[in-house]
Design an enzyme around this catalytic site. Structure first.
Site, PDB file in Angstrom:
ATOM      1  N   SER A  51      26.790 -28.789  20.887  1.00 14.36           N
ATOM      2  CA  SER A  51      26.254 -27.532  21.403  1.00 14.36           C
ATOM      3  C   SER A  51      27.021 -26.338  20.820  1.00 14.36           C
ATOM      4  O   SER A  51      27.075 -26.183  19.610  1.00 14.36           O
ATOM      5  CB  SER A  51      26.270 -27.548  22.932  1.00 14.36           C
ATOM      6  OG  SER A  51      25.520 -26.488  23.460  1.00 14.36           O
ATOM      7  N   ASP A 107      14.762 -29.683  23.484  1.00 16.01           N
ATOM      8  CA  ASP A 107      15.891 -28.758  23.542  1.00 16.01           C
ATOM      9  C   ASP A 107      15.518 -27.467  22.822  1.00 16.01           C
ATOM     10  O   ASP A 107      14.991 -27.511  21.706  1.00 16.01           O
ATOM     11  CB  ASP A 107      17.092 -29.428  22.868  1.00 16.01           C
ATOM     12  CG  ASP A 107      18.358 -28.587  22.876  1.00 16.01           C
ATOM     13  OD1 ASP A 107      18.358 -27.503  23.495  1.00 16.01           O
ATOM     14  OD2 ASP A 107      19.345 -29.034  22.271  1.00 16.01           O
ATOM     15  N   HIS A 116      18.751 -31.533  25.991  1.00 18.99           N
ATOM     16  CA  HIS A 116      20.047 -31.015  25.545  1.00 18.99           C
ATOM     17  C   HIS A 116      21.158 -31.649  26.379  1.00 18.99           C
ATOM     18  O   HIS A 116      21.036 -31.793  27.591  1.00 18.99           O
ATOM     19  CB  HIS A 116      20.075 -29.495  25.723  1.00 18.99           C
ATOM     20  CG  HIS A 116      21.354 -28.874  25.267  1.00 18.99           C
ATOM     21  ND1 HIS A 116      21.596 -28.553  23.956  1.00 18.99           N
ATOM     22  CD2 HIS A 116      22.479 -28.522  25.958  1.00 18.99           C
ATOM     23  CE1 HIS A 116      22.803 -28.025  23.840  1.00 18.99           C
ATOM     24  NE2 HIS A 116      23.361 -27.993  25.046  1.00 18.99           N
TER      25      HIS A 116
END
Length: 337
Positions: free
Chosen positions: A161, A261, A291
């Protein structure tokens, strides 16, 4: 569009349905809510050492955690391990969950180096990244090897991320500074990375809400991370904005994205750009998942997480992924881009 229509498993659907954006809460309060997930000693061997940051990077002590693989205590005192530099996610503002670094350390038989870099909004761009850069260079030049057990002739970088953003930006920063350590990065692995601040990509528009990470949530994170809009034009802030020439000679890279995502489009676009720069790169989209699927404790036992981890551990261990990709059971679960 609802999570149920994408064939997400029960746990992923529950996460999507229970997660509410916290756009009106101070970041420090969000961190407090995650503290129960921060027990780095749980079920794993780890050591922590404080590292002195330069004045321009915060002039403070930063905790650096070292995760060790199973069997470490049975090895000779002078045994040395290859190193993985791991950069956690959390929207630039929250500490990372320790499940993923534990597993990576174990399955690669490596020491995983985990910096507790400064979080936004107290440490806005580029301070957190510069702290990681300083630590990385001191590890590579031998100035920071507190337990004398690291092999530093080559190193892999892993991030997820927002940590994926740092993991892609760090090599670019090394290259911009003509650092010899750029060539010592053997591999880069990123899970669902943030590579840009364009909120009108296909995945942002398709999964803008109801799928755990939202468009408004990402805008909120970006507004806390950068000081002004001009910073978002810098390639160490938005790696996708790097030119083909700037990406040449980038280390071998694996990009793993999640189908539902908001970040999937930009991660895949970065992988394509690496390919256009003749970089050895693979881009794998894991279908029917959200995600955070490899880092969240709740999704640890999901098929998506297990396949994603098998693929990424093979990559770090120099094992071909062809058998996993070609298995009939996985043809509806992943897409090679």
């Amino acid at each position: 569009m609802d999570p149920e229509s994408f064939g997400l498993d029960k746990t992923a659907i529950e996460i999507c349905n229970s997660y509410m954006p916290v756009l009106d809460i101070e970041p420090r309060l969000i961190r407090e809510g995650f503290k129960s997930l921060y027990d780095i000693q749980k079920k794993h061997i780890s050591k922590t050492k404080q590292y002195q940051l330069n004045k321009e990077n915060g002039d403070s002590l930063m905790d650096v955690h070292f995760f060790y693989p199973s069997g470490y205590e049975q090895n000779p005192v002078d045994h040395k391990y290859k190193a993985i530099f791991y950069i956690h996610g959390g929207g630039f503002m929250v500490d990372g969950i320790k499940k993923l670094p534990r597993e990576i350390s174990d399955r690669t038989n490596s020491i995983l180096i985990y910096p507790d870099y400064g979080l936004t909004p107290e440490f806005k761009y580029p301070l957190g990244l510069k702290q990681c850069y300083q630590l990385f260079t001191d590890i590579m030049n031998g100035n920071f090897n507190p337990f004398n057990d690291l092999i530093n002739d080559s190193i892999s970088i892993v991030g997820e991320s927002s940590g994926g953003n740092f993991a892609l930006s760090l090599p670019l920063m090394l290259k911009l500074n003509n650092s010899t350590f750029f060539k010592k990065i053997s591999k880069v692995l990123v899970y669902y990375p943030i590579t840009d601040c364009n909120f009108e990509t296909p995945s942002y528009n398709r999964f803008s809400e109801k799928f755990y990470l939202t468009k408004e949530g990402m805008k909120w994170c970006w507004n806390h991370y950068t000081n002004n809009d001009s910073e978002r034009d810098e390639i160490t802030c938005c790696p996708l904005k790097a030119t083909i020439d700037q990406l040449k000679d980038f280390p071998e890279t694996l990009v793993i994205t999640a189908e539902t995502d908001v970040l999937s489009s930009e991660g895949e676009q970065f992988g394509l750009k690496l390919s256009n720069a003749n970089v050895k790169v693979s881009v794998l989209r894991i279908l029917k998942t959200i995600h955070g699927f490899v880092s969240l404790d709740q999704t640890n036992d999901s098929i998506a997480c297990r396949v994603g981890m098998d693929l990424s551990m093979n990559f770090l261990n120099n094992i071909s992924n062809n058998s996993i990709i070609n298995e009939n059971n996985n043809k509806t679960l992943l897409k090679l881009l």
